[in-house]
Structures are given as C-alpha cells and as structure tokens.
Design an enzyme around this catalytic site. Structure first.
Site, PDB file in Angstrom:
ATOM      1  N   ASN A 185     -30.207  28.178 -32.432  1.00 38.28           N
ATOM      2  CA  ASN A 185     -31.481  27.886 -31.764  1.00 38.28           C
ATOM      3  C   ASN A 185     -31.274  27.976 -30.252  1.00 38.28           C
ATOM      4  OD1 ASN A 185     -30.373  25.461 -30.881  1.00 38.28           O
ATOM      5  ND2 ASN A 185     -31.503  24.188 -32.317  1.00 38.28           N
ATOM      6  N   ASP A 255     -33.049  24.511 -40.627  1.00 38.85           N
ATOM      7  CA  ASP A 255     -32.479  24.577 -41.985  1.00 38.85           C
ATOM      8  C   ASP A 255     -33.459  25.234 -42.950  1.00 38.85           C
ATOM      9  OD1 ASP A 255     -30.293  23.228 -40.977  1.00 38.85           O
ATOM     10  OD2 ASP A 255     -31.088  21.259 -41.512  1.00 38.85           O
TER      11      ASP A 255
HETATM   12  P1  ATP Z   1     -34.204  21.479 -35.715  1.00 31.15           P
HETATM   13  O1  ATP Z   1     -35.310  20.642 -35.137  1.00 31.15           O
HETATM   14  O2  ATP Z   1     -33.976  21.268 -37.168  1.00 31.15           O
HETATM   15  O3  ATP Z   1     -32.918  21.400 -34.931  1.00 31.15           O
HETATM   16  P2  ATP Z   1     -34.096  24.147 -34.792  1.00 31.15           P
HETATM   17  O4  ATP Z   1     -34.139  23.813 -33.316  1.00 31.15           O
HETATM   18  O5  ATP Z   1     -32.793  24.538 -35.369  1.00 31.15           O
HETATM   19  O6  ATP Z   1     -34.732  22.970 -35.632  1.00 31.15           O
HETATM   20  P3  ATP Z   1     -36.314  25.826 -34.216  1.00 31.15           P
HETATM   21  O7  ATP Z   1     -35.906  27.034 -33.460  1.00 31.15           O
HETATM   22  O8  ATP Z   1     -36.969  24.704 -33.462  1.00 31.15           O
HETATM   23  O9  ATP Z   1     -35.073  25.323 -35.080  1.00 31.15           O
HETATM   24  O10 ATP Z   1     -37.309  26.218 -35.395  1.00 31.15           O
HETATM   25  C1  ATP Z   1     -36.905  27.024 -36.480  1.00 31.15           C
HETATM   26  C2  ATP Z   1     -38.106  27.786 -36.946  1.00 31.15           C
HETATM   27  O11 ATP Z   1     -39.127  26.846 -37.331  1.00 31.15           O
HETATM   28  C3  ATP Z   1     -38.756  28.655 -35.888  1.00 31.15           C
HETATM   29  O12 ATP Z   1     -38.127  29.928 -35.814  1.00 31.15           O
HETATM   30  C4  ATP Z   1     -40.191  28.734 -36.391  1.00 31.15           C
HETATM   31  O13 ATP Z   1     -40.278  29.711 -37.401  1.00 31.15           O
HETATM   32  C5  ATP Z   1     -40.409  27.357 -37.029  1.00 31.15           C
HETATM   33  N1  ATP Z   1     -41.076  26.424 -36.102  1.00 31.15           N
HETATM   34  C6  ATP Z   1     -40.507  25.408 -35.406  1.00 31.15           C
HETATM   35  N2  ATP Z   1     -41.429  24.764 -34.657  1.00 31.15           N
HETATM   36  C7  ATP Z   1     -42.607  25.386 -34.891  1.00 31.15           C
HETATM   37  C8  ATP Z   1     -43.956  25.205 -34.424  1.00 31.15           C
HETATM   38  N3  ATP Z   1     -44.294  24.243 -33.561  1.00 31.15           N
HETATM   39  N4  ATP Z   1     -44.914  26.065 -34.868  1.00 31.15           N
HETATM   40  C9  ATP Z   1     -44.614  27.043 -35.746  1.00 31.15           C
HETATM   41  N5  ATP Z   1     -43.380  27.260 -36.220  1.00 31.15           N
HETATM   42  C10 ATP Z   1     -42.386  26.452 -35.806  1.00 31.15           C
HETATM   43  O1  RIB Z   2     -30.740  20.026 -39.151  1.00 34.58           O
HETATM   44  C1  RIB Z   2     -31.143  18.721 -39.482  1.00 34.58           C
HETATM   45  C2  RIB Z   2     -29.967  17.935 -39.960  1.00 34.58           C
HETATM   46  O2  RIB Z   2     -29.039  17.805 -38.903  1.00 34.58           O
HETATM   47  C3  RIB Z   2     -30.277  16.516 -40.382  1.00 34.58           C
HETATM   48  O3  RIB Z   2     -30.620  16.401 -41.754  1.00 34.58           O
HETATM   49  C4  RIB Z   2     -29.015  15.749 -40.023  1.00 34.58           C
HETATM   50  O4  RIB Z   2     -28.305  15.328 -41.136  1.00 34.58           O
HETATM   51  C5  RIB Z   2     -28.193  16.694 -39.151  1.00 34.58           C
HETATM   52  O5  RIB Z   2     -27.097  17.183 -39.826  1.00 34.58           O
END
Ligand code: ATP
Ligand code: RIB
Length: 311
Positions: A185, A255
């Site tokens: 990300n 995930d």
């Molecule tokens: P996490 O919060 O689990 O760490 P992440 O940061 O790894 O998530 P993001 O890049 O925030 O992952 O989001 C993964 C995918 O989720 C994005 O590529 C998109 O497809 C979807 N997504 C996340 N937030 C939104 C939103 N506000 N609107 C639409 N799609 C979203």
């Molecule tokens: O990606 C989300 C996950 O990150 C949570 O379920 C938490 O367990 C951490 O590993």
C-alpha cells in the site's frame, strides 16, 4: 487433496477499540466499543479467498491459548484447510491492538507471538500443498527466511504473490526477485522507496524504484483511488481505479484485495492482469463498507454475478 490457493502467513487475535478519532501521541481518549476478533494478514487473505469460493490452505502458527482453538474452528467453518496450522506450546498467539476511528481509518500494533515460530521445517511439512497450489500468497508478519523458503519451494509450480506488509526497511532483495508479484500500500511503498507522500502524481517513480530493487511486477494499492500495476516487461504504470465509497472500517481492505486477487488469478487465469485487479478492487471496496476483517469480506452472493464470469 491439494488446494488452489496456499497462504504461508500469520494469524492474529485482533483487539479492536472503536474511537471518535485516532489518539495523538501521549493522548488518552474514550472509545465507543471494543471487539475481540480473529485476524492476521495471512489468515485474513486466506479467508477472503475462501469466502469467494476458493479452495485454500493455510500454513501458520498459533499459540498455546484458548484463542488458538477458537481460531481453528473459525477457519474450518470458512472451509480453510488447517492441516498445516500448528500450535506452538511455548508461545502465545499473535496479538493485534487496533484502533478504528469514525472516519474508517485505523492504526495497528502487532506482537508476533507464535507467528515467529513459523519455520522452514513447518513449511517443509506442507511441501505437497505448496507445490500443488496455483497461487502462493505470503506477507511479512512471519519470519522472512521462512517466506523465502516457501517461495523457493513453490518456484515453477504457479504464481507467487508477496504482500510487503507490514513494511520492512532494507529488505533482502532476494524476496523481491523470487516472487512474481509484490504488492504494497502507499505507506509501505513510502517506507520502501523513501518517496513521501506517495500519490498519483509520483506512482511511476515509486514503481520504477520498486522494479529497480528487483521486483518482477508490482501492485500498489491506493485506498479509494484503486491500484496501479507495473512490471519488468512494461514499466509504464497502469491505473485501475476503484469506485470511491465512504468507508466505515478499512481494516483488512488490503487483505480483501489480495485474497480476491489470488482467487481471480487461480480460478480465472485467462483474465488480463488489469481485469483481475479491477475485480479485486470491487471486492475490497465492498469490505470497507462493513466493520471488521473476516466479517467484512464479501461472499459470491454479495457481489455482482458478472464478477465471476470468464470474460
Ligand atoms: P488496510 O487498512 O487493511 O491496511 P491497505 O492500506 O492495505 O488496507 P488500501 O490501499 O487502503 O489497503 O485499500 C485496498 C483496496 O481497498 C484499494 O485498492 C481499494 O480497492 C479498496 N478501498 C480502500 N478504501 C476504499 C474506499 N474508500 N473506497 C473504495 N475502495 C476502497
Ligand atoms: O491487515 C489487517 C490485519 O493486520 C489485522 O487483522 C491485524 O491482525 C493485522 O495483522
């Protein structure tokens, strides 16, 4: 029986506090709700694939506590093959302390516990499952040398995807070279490349830096903006937009994306890369509209039927 998707990765017990906003350093604020749930990036990605109907196996370590037994039952209910989930007698299960703010954003602190005991021998005991899977999925909540070993075993047997989360600075470049697709990300990309903030205007530079580190192909997820893809064969970044929604909880969005992407690669291998990413974005977008991780991952019946067509 071998499964189409194998995850060599983590299990965590998620202790989540819901709060009006994220606290500042040193600040205490009163939250609105507490929940104990089951997470960990490895298990989450496995469950996300399984909820779409994928046949999945998890190679993971849990601790010697009641959480472990509960987690095994949950995984079995989701039809995940848990034959290679081991209980480590001298360790507690991995723990995640999560804060979710009203705008859907989160912070997470993890203590690895039993995940640290996932070793080469454990992976060797699952060699047939690993070699038999069309897709291998790994993350960075388990020892890197174990991930490297799993990637080497799977080489020549299918597609390997590494989710570089949580971010590791000065990563062994071998891991980037060994996997077919490396996915991070924005925050993880910032830590790995030093480019900050990562935004649409500089994603080409980010992709160039990751490819220069040895990646064969990269996916960069960009929250509401969707994801970008670039590879050694075509270094020009391709943006696959998501349909932006107002999230209630983004925990596990990455995930949901990875589990779904692995599913589409395993079950619809004729689809183009951008189409697999687009479909994975649809699944991930659905997940941010519900609280939690597993509970927020959609099943086939929650999604449009054309998402599962071959074209
Ligand atoms: P996490 O919060 O689990 O760490 P992440 O940061 O790894 O998530 P993001 O890049 O925030 O992952 O989001 C993964 C995918 O989720 C994005 O590529 C998109 O497809 C979807 N997504 C996340 N937030 C939104 C939103 N506000 N609107 C639409 N799609 C979203
Ligand atoms: O990606 C989300 C996950 O990150 C949570 O379920 C938490 O367990 C951490 O590993």
């Amino acid at each position: 029986m071998t499964q189409k998707i194998v995850v060599v990765g983590s299990c965590m017990i998620d202790f989540t506090c819901f709060s009006p906003r994220l606290p500042k350093p040193g600040e205490t604020i009163i939250g609105t709700k507490f929940e104990k749930k089951y997470g960990g990036k490895g298990a989450n990605q496995c469950v996300a694939s399984a909820k779409l109907g994928g046949s999945t196996a998890l190679v993971a370590s849990l601790g010697c506590d009641t959480f472990a037994q509960e987690y095994l039952e949950i995984l079995k209910k989701e039809n995940v093959d848990t034959s290679h989930v081991k209980i480590q007698k001298d360790k507690h299960s991995g723990i995640a302390h999560i804060t979710v703010a009203e705008d859907g954003q989160n912070t997470i602190v993890i203590v690895l516990g039993a995940n640290e005991s996932l070793n080469r021998e454990h992976v060797d005991s699952a060699v047939d499952v690993i070699k038999g899977a069309s897709v291998l999925l790994c993350q960075f909540e388990t020892p890197l040398e174990t991930t490297l070993h799993a990637l080497r075993l799977h080489q020549g047997h299918g597609l390997s995807i590494v989710n570089g989360a949580p971010a590791v600075e000065n990563l062994d470049p071998e891991i980037l070279k060994l996997c077919d697709i490396f996915c991070v990300n924005e925050t993880e990309a910032e830590i790995m490349t030093g480019i900050q903030p990562v935004e649409l205007s500089n994603v080409q530079q980010v992709a160039d830096k990751l490819l220069a580190k040895g990646c064969n192909a990269i996916i960069l997820t960009l929250g509401p903006l969707g994801a970008v893809y670039a590879s050694k064969a075509n270094r020009n970044v391709m943006l696959i937009p998501a349909t932006e929604v107002q999230p209630v909880d983004t925990t596990g969005a990455g995930d949901a994306f990875l589990g779904a992407f692995a599913y589409f690669k395993a079950y619809h291998p004729q689809l183009s890369m951008d189409e697999c990413i687009r479909r994975a974005c649809v699944v991930a977008t659905q997940s941010v509209l519900k609280f939690g991780t597993h509970a927020s991952f959609p099943t086939i019946s929650d999604l449009p039927a054309d998402l599962f067509e071959d074209k």
